[in-house]
Each structure stands twice: as C-alpha cells, then as structure tokens.
Design an enzyme around this catalytic site. Structure first.
Site, PDB file in Angstrom:
ATOM      1  N   LYS A  20     -51.198  43.111 -89.011  1.00 26.19           N
ATOM      2  CA  LYS A  20     -50.717  42.157 -88.011  1.00 26.19           C
ATOM      3  C   LYS A  20     -49.994  42.947 -86.923  1.00 26.19           C
ATOM      4  O   LYS A  20     -49.270  43.905 -87.219  1.00 26.19           O
ATOM      5  CB  LYS A  20     -49.756  41.170 -88.685  1.00 26.19           C
ATOM      6  CG  LYS A  20     -49.272  40.036 -87.778  1.00 26.19           C
ATOM      7  CD  LYS A  20     -48.374  39.049 -88.548  1.00 26.19           C
ATOM      8  CE  LYS A  20     -47.944  37.867 -87.695  1.00 26.19           C
ATOM      9  NZ  LYS A  20     -47.076  36.923 -88.454  1.00 26.19           N
TER      10      LYS A  20
ATOM     11  N   SER B 147     -48.511  32.076 -88.077  1.00 23.63           N
ATOM     12  CA  SER B 147     -48.744  32.991 -86.972  1.00 23.63           C
ATOM     13  C   SER B 147     -49.662  34.163 -87.324  1.00 23.63           C
ATOM     14  O   SER B 147     -50.186  34.817 -86.422  1.00 23.63           O
ATOM     15  CB  SER B 147     -47.410  33.555 -86.480  1.00 23.63           C
ATOM     16  OG  SER B 147     -46.800  34.360 -87.484  1.00 23.63           O
TER      17      SER B 147
ATOM     18  N   SER C 188     -46.039  31.544 -92.161  1.00 20.82           N
ATOM     19  CA  SER C 188     -46.985  32.270 -91.309  1.00 20.82           C
ATOM     20  C   SER C 188     -47.999  33.143 -92.045  1.00 20.82           C
ATOM     21  O   SER C 188     -48.933  33.646 -91.419  1.00 20.82           O
ATOM     22  CB  SER C 188     -46.229  33.155 -90.312  1.00 20.82           C
ATOM     23  OG  SER C 188     -45.798  32.385 -89.219  1.00 20.82           O
TER      24      SER C 188
END
Lengths: 476, 486
Positions: free
Chosen positions: B76, B151, B175
């Site tokens: 990420k 997210s 997330s």
C-alpha cells in the site's frame, strides 16, 4: 497611589543529554546548520518519537533537588501551531501531567532577608528549530539542529514581588541546575531563557491585575531592566486611566522598553491533546530514590557546611557556594592549606576577580586549586608575605612553573635572616630621625610608617613582623 | 500459477517448479495487462522487482529457504519505501521519494520478498471506497463499475485480480477488512501494537495498524510471521512474545464459543448478506463450535466516537505537510501564510480537508471536553463491551459490511460513507485483532465474514479463519475480470 508588583517566571533550560528528546541526533552546540537533524527531526512522513530516558532522569533530578513532588505518571501532549521551524506542526510537551510538580526555592536578598518562592511545576518538552532570515534573498532558511532538543520548562508561582527577587530566583535556579549537572544553563547561548509574567495591583487588593508576558529574555540584567520598564509602563497606563491588556511583549534592550509582539506571532488556540505516539511515562519510588541517592551536595547545604566546618561568615560561604566549581575549588585549597579563612579570601577575592575579568569558567583558569594552595602555603610558612603573594599570583597567570620556582626565579623570597633585618632596621632609624623621635614621645602609630620604609627598602621581601618587633626593640 | 496462495507458491519455489524470476515476470505482465483497467497500482517497480527476484533465486540456489523468499508482494502506498515514490494517494506527496523503509517493508525485505510496486489507496487512508485518491478510483475486479472498498482498495483489488501474491494494507477503521470483503479476499488487522507503525504515514496514530491482504488465512499467518513483533522505533509497539502464527492453524475448533452480536444483525443489514453469514456459522457448528447471541451495547456509538478521535489525531498528524521541507508546494507564494494556505488547499483533497476541519474543531478550546474527551470515554465503554463479551465467548462473528461492493460514485454523502465501517470501527477503537474472510457471493459479488478475538489472540483468530477455509471454498473463488472494453 501605592502599587505592588506580582511576577511569575517561566524558565526554559536545555537539558544536556547527548541526543535529542525523541531522536538519536546529537545535541552538540554550534554545528553546521542541519547536520544534526535526522528524518524524525525533519518530520518525514511515518517517523515516530522514541523518548530519551536521560531527559527523564535529569528532570527528576531537578525535581528531587528542589524537594518537589515527582509525577509518577507523566503524559506528553501535542501543542499545535504552524511555524516553519516546527517541522511536525506541533510541539510535544506535558500539559496536565508534568514530570515535576510543586516545589520551592529559597533566595537570599541583598538586605539579608530570605524568601521562599514556590515552583508550580517543571515539564519536559522539545525545542523548536531556528529560522534564519538573513542571506536568503527574500526567503528564510531553517536550521533544525536545535529542533527536538530536550527542554525543562520551570514555572514559578506568582510570588515574586520585584526585579531583585526575580533575579535572585533566576540565579538560584541557575546555581542548582549547574550543581545538578543537567544543563549548561548559559543564558547568552540560549541554554537558559526566561519569560516574565508581570502584573501590578493596588496595595491591599487581593485580585491579581491583568498580566503581560515578556518573552525570551536572555540575561539576568535584561530581566531586571525589563521588569522595571514594564512595571513603570503599567503604572503610568493605569494612572492615566488606561487598562493593561493581556498580551505577549518583547523587551527591547537598546530602547529599554517593552513592545507588544505582533498578534500573528502569538498563536491563541494550541488544541492540546495527548500525544498518541508515546506511552505515558510511569516511574516508581525505587527510580526516584536511586536519583535522590545520587544527588550531589546542593548549594544551601554546602553553604551551611562551610559556615560550620570552616567557620566562614554567611556571606563568604554564600558567595563560595553559589557555584559548584568555585566551591569545590575553595574546599581543595582550604583542606590543602589548613587555613579556610585565607583560602576563602583568595578564592572569593583575587581568583573570582581573575575569572570575571577574563570571563573564564573555573575549569579555564590557569591557576588551579593545587597551585593556589601552594601559594597560600608559602604565605603561611613565611616564605613570602601576603603582598608579595599578589605579585606571584599575577605571574602564575602567565607562567605555568611551580610557585616555588617563580619565587626563586624572581628572588621574592622573604628576608627572615635577623642580620639582614637588623641592617634594614638600622638604616631606617638612621634615615628617619623625626619619626623615631615622635615614636619615642609616645606617638606609637608612626611605627607603621617606619615598617613601610623598611619594606620598601627590602622591595617587600622583609618579614614585616620581624621588622616591627626589632624596630620597637631598638627605639625603646 | 499466479492464482495460487503464498503457501502454494512457496512450495512450488522450494520444489523448483518455478523460479521467482518467472513468477515475478508473470505478475508484471498481468499488471501490464490489467492495471490500466483496475488502477490498483500507483507505481510499478519492474526493474527492482526483477533484480530482487534474481537475488531470491540466487539465495535459494545458495541454500536459503523461508516461506516468503521470492514471493511477489505489493505495498500500500502508505508505507515508506526507500528510493521509491510514496504518495499516500495524495497530491501532497505526489513527488515524495522516501529515503527510508518502513519497518514492515524492511522486515518483508529481510524475508526475501519481491516488491512489485505500490498500490492505490484513499488519500491518506481516508475513505471506504478508494474514490478519494489523487491518482483516481480503483475498480473492483468483480465488477469494474463498482468500488473495491477502502482505504486499502488498491491492495485488495491487486490480490483479488492476481496482480500479486499478497499485499500490505493498513486499517484505521476497517481499511483492510472492508476492501478484503468487497474484493473476496482475506484481510487481517492485527492487535494495535502488534506490528510496527514506523514508516507508515500516520492517519490516526492510536488506531492505525498494518496487516496483510492475502488469498487465505494461512497466507496471512505467513505474512504476520514476518512483520509482527516489537520495534524499538515505535514506542506503541508491544513487547509481548509473537507466535509462529502458522503453528496452530489446524487446531480443532471443538468447543469453540462463538458470539453473535445482536447489534450486527439488525436494521441496515442486507438480508442476503445476513443469510450468507448465517450459513457460514452453520459450518462452524459442524466443526464443533457453539453459538450464542451477545450484546455490544455501545456499538452504535462507535462511528461517532471514531469520527472525533480519528480526525482529531489526523488534524495534528497532517500538519507536517506544509510545503516547507518536502512534498507539494504551491507556485510563487507571496509570503509564508500564502505558502501554507495554498500548499495545503491545493495539496489536499476534499475528504482530507473535511477531516482536518472536523478534527481541528473537536480539539478547539471550549469543545475539547464535549468532543475529544467524551469520545475517549466512549472508547473505554466500547472496550468494556468487548471485555465483557470475551468472558463468555472466544470469538465474535458477524458481517464485515452491511452489503456488497457499491457502484462508483453512488455514495456522495460523507456520513453515508462513514457508516460503511459500522461493524469494523469498534475493533480499532478497542485495539483488537479482526479478520475478514470470504463467506459467500450475492449477485456475483463477494461477501466478507468479520471475526474478532481478544487482545493479542492473533493465533486463535487465524486458526478459526483457517479451519473455515479448509471446509469451504469461498476464498478460492475468482472474479472473471470483465473489462468495459471487452
């Protein structure tokens, strides 16, 4: 109208840890800009603080040293404001749970009166960096070497009544901090700084007046002058029908006045909240007791001991104990010579004057304790007189040879040979018939003049006691 | 080969059936084919990936082994990666090349992984749909008109579409788990403090936690083995011993006590999602578990408390993005204030600004007690609810999300978006470990089952998840990727 002044002081002291409060960067003074700033100090994304436990030890040492309450659980908070020399956009400090709680200091004033001044709290926080506004052609430079250095902010109770007390409090704080060896506390270098809160009220009033805060004063003398000038300003303002507004001011030394800081420089809502990147610091009694056991003898105790052990006056003892280095120096000289009174006179007199004149620390002084002790020993064993000793002392500043070598080389050894003294005395009597006559007529104080003549003749080397005795004997 | 789990790939690499270089090239090719459609990656590291794959093969030839040696991973874009762009999905960091590695990255590198690239995400991890990224929406591989969740949407989409074998994510309010649910993969948030936050761009420091997005619970255990444990650089990382998280995966669930929170099977839950979860629970009964209803009476306060605490912390965490030292700076500022205002106005997107405003407000003088302090009290109540529940049950199970992935652009109201995390947020507030595993399909879209155990019971949680995956095949279902053009 009669006014009284109420003053509270906030003193920032740079703790002398090897590395910063939350990062491993060095704290050494005077390095090239930004050579002592790592990725945490520059607040790169993802970096986190790691608390330097040495700062905790120093803060607790201060707290124990002034007999303050120690917070067994202290909590860091974020104080939010934007400024380019504050890379994270917040300063990490302690708001509700400081490491050091209530304590006090006792100061001695010029009239000999003692006053106890309360310390509200002392908390650990990080320093900001420095903005450099010159040489950047319309831009500013940022130096982060200082950013994140550990500070101890020491807050006094509003119990200080005038500039003299304020300076006495600051000097006492300075002395204790130096004794505890937790900071250089050099105001000129910024390792000790002071904010002064000042308000005035009519004598007899119980409510405090509106206060102003004078920021970042960097010498004892300016603290004194800033208080005088601010008190006067507030009095004139009120007496002319005005009102003091609560604001932050700065002291302008050149014009000897305080002026308001621009409101932009004064953030108003810091939005404090507990720093989630750090756990609360929890300490136990054993930790505190270990620090207590490690404390040096502090100035008040040392002064008391000097009075008792060396029979010094309160004043002399106070002067010597006001600096740890000076006190240690004195004690060495006193022990080595066995004459505390003479040691005290030399250390607080000639030595102190020498240090002041050259702005030397004790450690910088070319005459260390052992050498001064041997000089004093030579006075005591009548090798030289006290007066000649001053000459030797002057020579010792430049000349690193031993005291004995200097005396020898310069031929300063005191004349104690009775034959030589007798010759001197005979010469003086022969050359000063008028004074001799006066002495014989009972004006005994004239002996001083005659001894002086003999000393002059011997270039100071004759033993004045012997001269005195023999003169009296011969003029009977 | 690329659809296989890390455990399977690891065995194939060990057996010499395939090299890391071949595997890496295959994933890179697939990224090349599909990323323009899915937008899962912000940065692809082709050259360095091939070098790392080569190094892994060489190391293996030299006798090295290790479960993650030569396995291609995606990070990420919230994790700092040395020498690689680290944007956090924001214009503010569109040009930020990190000079250092996050601890998570460093530990995975030590385990010999191959980094394929950095995945797309909601800006500063603020969002539940991946629509707030400066680098554009991520598309759900199961239906590219739908969101992947957020997210960690890029990581979830990349794992689901087999663009990588595994991926890292972060979870502040859901997330990792919610995008895992929307994309039909396994997403695991460890206990707060289990994995170091050093090098993870901070959103809400007291809630953020890194974790794996993988194709199975076993893979999550393998990844957790590499990243868990005390890190002296993160003062909030926990000094409790870490397990070999794979050791207990096959433990029997006989006698396992499952708690079903009434509050998670109430109004707002899609009935087909509910049915899938209830079916999954029957599997557990077959494995010897017993099920009882429990109460989490303060659960309804969790979203409100979260949207005070998280923005408050974020408002301070994001203050460092000021245009002074790195990242975005506006053109030709006239003075300092202009530089601050325009750099931050232009550098942050709307959702980030909204949260900075909310957080700043909540911490303001006169409002602190009413908002921040009260939210912290609620947080304590929520933790107490869990403490009570875990006196009676071993694990709490429910849906990860009230529904399946929604369509891009369909949720324009921020509060509706915040309610996406209604089942997951309390777990962050309490600091507990939570996992989402695939548990069914509704209209061709995956459903996530959410499971929570007590503090630091990661091993138990992974065991519970793994046993389910041993007796069902929902986690092996793959999207037939239909691109709009195709």
């Amino acid at each position: 109208m009669e006014w009284e002044t109420v003053i509270g002081l906030e003193v920032h002291v740079s703790l002398s840890t090897q590395s910063k409060l939350f990062s491993g960067s060095s704290t050494k003074f005077g390095a090239e800009p930004n050579t002592q700033a790592n990725i945490f100090d520059a607040a790169l994304p993802g970096t986190l603080p790691v608390f330097n436990k040495d700062a905790l030890r120093m803060a607790v040492r201060f707290g124990v040293g002034i007999g303050a309450e120690i917070g067994k659980r202290s909590v860091f908070d974020r104080k939010n404001y934007f400024y380019p020399d504050l890379p994270k956009g917040y300063q990490v400090t302690q708001l509700d749970y400081p490491t050091v709680g209530k304590g006090s200091l006792t100061v001695v004033l010029s009239d000999g009166r003692e006053k106890e001044i309360g310390v509200t709290r002392a908390h650990i926080e990080e320093n900001a960096g420095k903005s450099l506004h010159e040489d950047y052609h319309g831009m500013s430079g940022i130096d982060l070497n200082r950013a994140g250095e550990p500070l101890l902010e020491i807050v006094s109770e509003p119990e200080i009544s005038n500039a003299e007390e304020a300076v006495a409090y600051l000097k006492k704080l300075h002395t204790i901090i130096r004794y505890l060896d937790i900071s250089d506390a050099i105001m000129a270098q910024g390792s000790m700084r002071c904010d002064v809160n000042v308000s005035i009220r009519r004598v007899g009033d119980t409510e405090l007046g509106t206060r102003t805060e004078i920021k970042n004063i960097n010498s004892f003398r300016f603290v004194e002058k800033a208080i005088h000038s601010e008190v006067q300003r507030q009095q004139e303002l009120i007496e002319d029908g005005g009102r003091v507004i609560q604001e932050t001011r700065r002291y302008n030394a050149d014009r000897d006045e305080t002026t308001p800081m621009r409101s932009k420089e004064v953030a108003n809502d810091y939005r404090y909240f507990p720093e989630p990147d750090l756990l609360p610091i929890v300490i136990d009694d054993a930790y505190i007791e270990a620090i207590r056991a490690d404390l040096p003898e502090l100035p008040d105790a040392k002064k008391q001991r000097f009075v008792e052990e060396f029979k010094l006056s309160d004043y002399d003892a106070g002067v010597l104990a006001s600096s740890r280095e000076l006190a240690e120096y004195f004690e060495l000289v006193a022990k080595q010579t066995g004459d505390a009174k003479l040691a005290a006179n030399w250390v607080s007199g000639d030595l102190q004057a020498l240090l002041n004149k050259n702005s030397w620390e004790v450690a910088d002084c070319p005459i260390q304790a052992e050498r001064l002790a041997s000089l004093i020993s030579r006075i005591k064993d009548d090798t030289i007189s006290g007066k000649i000793a001053k000459t030797v002392f002057e020579t010792m500043i430049e000349d690193a040879s031993s005291v004995d070598d200097i005396i020898e080389a310069k031929g300063l050894k005191q004349v104690t040979d009775s034959g030589e003294i007798e010759k001197l005395v005979d010469d003086v009597i022969a050359n000063n018939p008028d004074q001799v006559q006066q002495f014989k007529e009972g004006k005994e104080q004239v002996i001083g003049f005659l001894v002086g003549q003999a000393m002059q003749l011997s270039k100071g080397k004759a033993n004045p006691g012997q001269v005195n005795a023999l003169l009296k004997d011969k003029m009977k | 080969m690329i659809e296989k789990t890390v455990a399977e790939l690891s065995a194939a690499l060990a057996a010499g059936d395939i090299s890391s270089v071949e595997l890496t090239q295959t994933y890179l090719n697939r990224i090349g084919q599909l990323n323009s459609e899915l937008n899962a990656f912000i940065t692809v590291c082709e050259d360095s990936a091939m070098q790392q794959a080569n190094a892994a093969d060489t190391a293996r030839a030299g006798g090295d082994s290790g479960a993650l040696l030569g396995i291609p991973i995606a990070h990420k874009d919230i994790f700092c990666t040395e020498g690689v762009l680290t944007t956090c999905g924001s214009r503010m960091l569109h040009n930020f090349v990190s000079p250092y590695n996050a601890t998570v990255v460093e530990r995975l590198n030590s385990a010999g992984v191959v980094t394929l690239g950095k995945t797309n995400m909601d800006e500063f991890a603020m969002g539940s749909s991946n629509e707030t990224s400066f680098f554009g929406d991520v598309r759900n591989p199961w239906d590219t008109k739908r969101v992947p969740g957020g997210s960690s949407g890029g990581s979830a989409a990349a794992v689901a579409a087999d663009l990588c074998a595994m991926a890292t994510g972060t979870d502040t309010g859901g997330s990792i788990r919610q995008p895992a649910a929307f994309c039909g993969i396994t997403g695991f948030k460890p206990s707060y403090g289990r994995v170091s936050r050093w090098g993870m761009v901070a959103f809400a420091s007291s809630l953020d936690q890194a974790g794996p997005l993988t194709k199975s619970a076993e893979d999550a255990a393998l990844m957790l083995n590499a990243i868990a444990g005390l890190d002296e650089k993160d003062s909030t990382s926990i000094d409790t011993p870490t397990d070999d998280y794979t050791a207990g995966l096959n433990n029997s669930l006989e006698g396992l006590k499952i708690g079903i929170p009434r509050q998670h099977f109430a109004e707002g839950l899609n009935s087909e999602v509910e049915q899938s979860i209830r079916d999954a629970l029957k599997e557990y009964e077959k494995l010897g578990a017993t099920i009882k209803e429990i109460d989490l009476p303060n659960n309804h306060l969790s979203v409100s408390a979260y949207y005070v605490v998280a923005p408050a912390e974020a408002s301070a965490n994001l203050s460092r993005f000021d245009g002074v030292r790195y990242g975005y700076r506006c053109e030709d500022p006239v003075d300092l204030e202009d530089m601050y205002k325009r750099s931050r106005s232009e550098g942050f997107g709307d959702e980030v600004k909204r949260r900075i405003l909310v957080g700043t407000y909540a911490l303001s003088a006169g409002f602190y007690d009413a908002y921040y302090r009260k939210a912290q009290k609620i947080r304590r109540l929520i933790k107490n609810d869990f403490d009570e529940a875990f006196k009676e049950v071993d694990v709490i199970i429910g849906p990860t999300s009230p529904h399946t992935a929604f369509e891009l652009g369909s949720k324009s109201d921020p509060v509706a978006m915040y309610l996406e995390d209604i089942y997951t947020i309390a777990v962050n507030l309490a600091g507990l470990p939570g996992i989402s595993v695939p548990a069914g399909l509704v209209d061709g879209l995956p459903i996530g089952m959410h499971m929570v155990t007590n503090d630091f019971e990661e091993s138990k949680l992974l065991n519970i998840a793994h046993k389910f995956q041993q007796s069902t095949d929902w986690h092996t279902r793959k999207p037939a990727i239909k691109t709009e053009e195709a």
